[in-house]
Design an enzyme around this catalytic site. Structure first.
Site, PDB file in Angstrom:
ATOM      1  CG  ASP A  17      -1.778   1.195   1.337  1.00 13.53           C
ATOM      2  OD1 ASP A  17      -2.429   1.537   0.339  1.00 13.53           O
ATOM      3  OD2 ASP A  17      -1.800   1.823   2.406  1.00 13.53           O
ATOM      4  CG  ASP A  19      -1.174   7.725   0.524  1.00 11.41           C
ATOM      5  OD1 ASP A  19      -0.054   8.098   0.134  1.00 11.41           O
ATOM      6  OD2 ASP A  19      -2.221   7.953  -0.104  1.00 11.41           O
TER       7      ASP A  19
END
Length: 178
Positions: A17, A19
């Site tokens: 992922d 952020d």
């Protein structure tokens, strides 16, 4: 006699992922001047590159669908990330993003259940269709339950990262490649 295969060999992939895992999640980060690497993130990318893994970012980017920024901004930020990673000896092999959202005010990006948007597994499944990925040997690192749900639904092991130094976390969990 069997014919030699011209297909590339399957390799494990590190799905990340963005952020909250690679960079500080400061809410809709899309400009380089707002981007701050998570401690150890660049070192993790370089370590997995060196070990022969594919490194693939899978990131929901509903800020596009919400009209906060454009897809061109996402691509520009990812290009800057690549430039910075190259200086640290790393690279991301592919970026996948999901700009769709059920409540997006921009109709083009509105979808009741976007197949690419985590917790749906669409980005991971697309990456596995695009790249010679060994699903069983792969790993997804996320900072939200939706990341882990997407990994589970794609048949990939998921691990929750709750902050701190990403390299130290993976080392302590014995997840760094050898």
């Amino acid at each position: 006699m069997p014919q030699p295969s011209s297909d590339p060999p399957f390799r494990p992939a590190l799905f990340l992922d963005r952020d909250g895992v690679l960079n500080e999640d400061r809410g809709y980060v899309y400009r380089w001047e707002d981007f701050i690497w998570i401690p150890g993130a660049r070192e993790v990318v370089a370590a997995f590159n060196k070990a022969g893994w594919l490194v693939i970012v899978v990131t929901n980017q509903s800020g596009v669908g919400r009209g906060y920024y454009a897809e061109e901004d996402v691509h520009a930020l990812h290009a800057r990330m690549q430039e910075d990673l190259a200086q640290a000896g790393g690279r991301i092999d592919a970026f996948y993003h999901a700009p769709q959202h059920p409540e997006a005010p921009i109709e083009t990006y509105r979808h009741p259940d976007p197949p690419l948007r985590k917790p749906n597994p669409g980005m991971l499944l697309q990456a596995m269709a695009d790249w010679p990925i060994d699903r069983e040997a792969s790993l997804m690192i996320g900072d939200k339950p939706s990341d882990l749900e997407a990994a589970l639904r794609a048949g990939v092991r998921g691990v929750l990262f709750e902050g701190g130094d990403l390299y130290a976390f993976l080392r302590d969990e014995d997840l760094l490649p050898t």
